[in-house]
Design an enzyme around this catalytic site. Structure first.
Site, PDB file in Angstrom:
ATOM      1  N   ASN A  12     -17.414 -22.876  85.287  1.00 25.39           N
ATOM      2  CA  ASN A  12     -18.463 -23.031  84.615  1.00 25.39           C
ATOM      3  C   ASN A  12     -19.608 -21.922  85.189  1.00 25.39           C
ATOM      4  O   ASN A  12     -19.280 -21.887  86.536  1.00 25.39           O
ATOM      5  CB  ASN A  12     -19.141 -24.376  84.450  1.00 25.39           C
ATOM      6  CG  ASN A  12     -18.307 -25.399  83.525  1.00 25.39           C
ATOM      7  OD1 ASN A  12     -18.000 -24.636  82.456  1.00 25.39           O
ATOM      8  ND2 ASN A  12     -18.281 -26.442  83.785  1.00 25.39           N
ATOM      9  N   CYS A  13     -20.399 -21.354  84.427  1.00 25.21           N
ATOM     10  CA  CYS A  13     -21.273 -20.643  85.063  1.00 25.21           C
ATOM     11  C   CYS A  13     -22.139 -21.424  85.915  1.00 25.21           C
ATOM     12  O   CYS A  13     -22.600 -22.908  85.520  1.00 25.21           O
ATOM     13  CB  CYS A  13     -22.497 -19.884  84.092  1.00 25.21           C
ATOM     14  SG  CYS A  13     -21.489 -18.691  83.330  1.00 25.21           S
ATOM     15  N   PRO A  14     -22.756 -21.455  87.214  1.00 27.60           N
ATOM     16  CA  PRO A  14     -22.856 -19.849  87.731  1.00 27.60           C
ATOM     17  C   PRO A  14     -21.445 -19.451  88.369  1.00 27.60           C
ATOM     18  O   PRO A  14     -21.739 -18.628  89.131  1.00 27.60           O
ATOM     19  CB  PRO A  14     -24.162 -20.215  88.668  1.00 27.60           C
ATOM     20  CG  PRO A  14     -24.144 -21.623  89.218  1.00 27.60           C
ATOM     21  CD  PRO A  14     -23.465 -22.386  87.985  1.00 27.60           C
ATOM     22  N   ASP A  39     -15.802 -19.322  80.227  1.00 26.73           N
ATOM     23  CA  ASP A  39     -16.999 -20.044  79.951  1.00 26.73           C
ATOM     24  C   ASP A  39     -17.672 -19.002  78.965  1.00 26.73           C
ATOM     25  O   ASP A  39     -18.068 -17.831  79.423  1.00 26.73           O
ATOM     26  CB  ASP A  39     -17.952 -20.312  81.069  1.00 26.73           C
ATOM     27  CG  ASP A  39     -19.096 -20.986  80.829  1.00 26.73           C
ATOM     28  OD1 ASP A  39     -19.663 -20.883  79.650  1.00 26.73           O
ATOM     29  OD2 ASP A  39     -19.880 -21.277  81.514  1.00 26.73           O
TER      30      ASP A  39
END
Lengths: 76, 215
Positions: A12-14, A39
């Site tokens: 997932n980000c970041p 993502d």
């Protein structure tokens, strides 16, 4: 010019951008990173990141839930 | 003839209203005790219309997740991570922790949903909460692993340490926001976050990684 593959599937980000940032620091100007991410937030993030960091987004494509970006390192 | 001034909701507005009312009800009385009929009544519409927007409860959970999603508010921390290559991990963790505490105080429903999901063992709700928190835990685990790789942090299971960090933060938020215990509310979020992060980092730093900052 070389291309390094960076698979960030499932992250997932970041995290994809953090890994991309680290990877781009390890290659020379003009070299490319092929980033694979899952993502959906990475689309907007990669575009914004390349715009602001002087790197170039050469290619961006989507295959179902898989996003592939090719980024060329800038000269800065 | 007098024109009616009553505003007819668009489909998008009605959908958003359903989501907001569902969050209110789930947070007040839990997932199991909340029926579609209750949500429809709160919105002032029919069960059928709620089902039209959300055919399954999972669809509703997903919409709630979108509404409460960390990404919407995570921008300040992400901007720092993306554009300040030499960022200080302690500073980022403090900002992240402050953000969690401020968000939970601004939107108490967030924590109440978490607690109901845990109490009711509802798989769908638990997934919702997992997705919501996972982004934060993943990030902390990444920083712990990076610190271990560079010798700044002690060896250990980075994911376990990240979960410990997050569990402590969540516990602090529960005491401040749900229990509203005044002993946990002496400091504003930023100060409480600073102590939490300093305590965590003190536990995992190696001698080499010690900054000398004492709290």
């Amino acid at each position: 010019m070389s291309t390094t593959s960076l698979d960030c599937s499932g992250l997932n980000c970041p995290l994809p951008i953090l890994r991309l940032s680290k990877a781009i620091n390890s290659v020379g100007a003009g070299d490319r990173i092929e980033l694979i991410a899952t993502d959906p937030g990475s689309i907007k993030d990669v575009q914004a990141w390349t715009n602001q960091t002087g790197n170039t987004l050469i290619e961006s494509r989507q295959d179902a839930q898989r996003y592939t970006f090719v980024i060329a390192k800038g000269r800065q | 003839m007098t024109k009616s001034v009553r505003h007819k909701l668009s489909a998008a507005e009605r959908r958003s209203l359903i989501v907001h009312k569902a969050i209110e009800l789930f947070a007040q009385q839990g997932f199991r005790a909340t029926r579609v009929k209750d949500i429809a009544e709160r919105v002032g519409t029919s069960d059928a219309l709620v089902f039209q927007h959300f055919p399954t409860k999972r669809d509703l959970y997903d919409a709630i997740l979108d509404e409460l999603c960390a990404r919407r508010h995570f921008t300040e921390v992400e901007q720092l991570l993306y554009y300040a290559p030499e960022y200080d991990v302690e500073d980022v963790l403090q900002r992240l922790s402050t953000w969690v505490m401020e968000q939970t105080e601004a939107e108490p429903a967030w924590l109440r949903l978490t607690l109901y999901a845990a109490l009711e063992q509802d798989d769908g709700a638990a997934d919702l909460i997992d997705e919501h928190f996972q982004r934060i835990i993943d990030y902390v685990a990444y920083e712990v692993a990076e610190g271990q790789h560079s010798g700044k942090f002690k060896a250990g299971d980075a994911r376990l340490l990240a979960r410990d960090f997050f569990a402590g933060l969540l516990g602090l938020s529960v005491m401040r926001t749900v229990a509203r215990d005044p002993r946990y509310r002496l400091d504003p979020p930023r100060a409480a976050a600073t102590v939490h992060v300093a305590t965590f980092l003190r536990g995992i730093r190696t001698h080499e990684g010690e900054s000398g900052n004492e709290v």
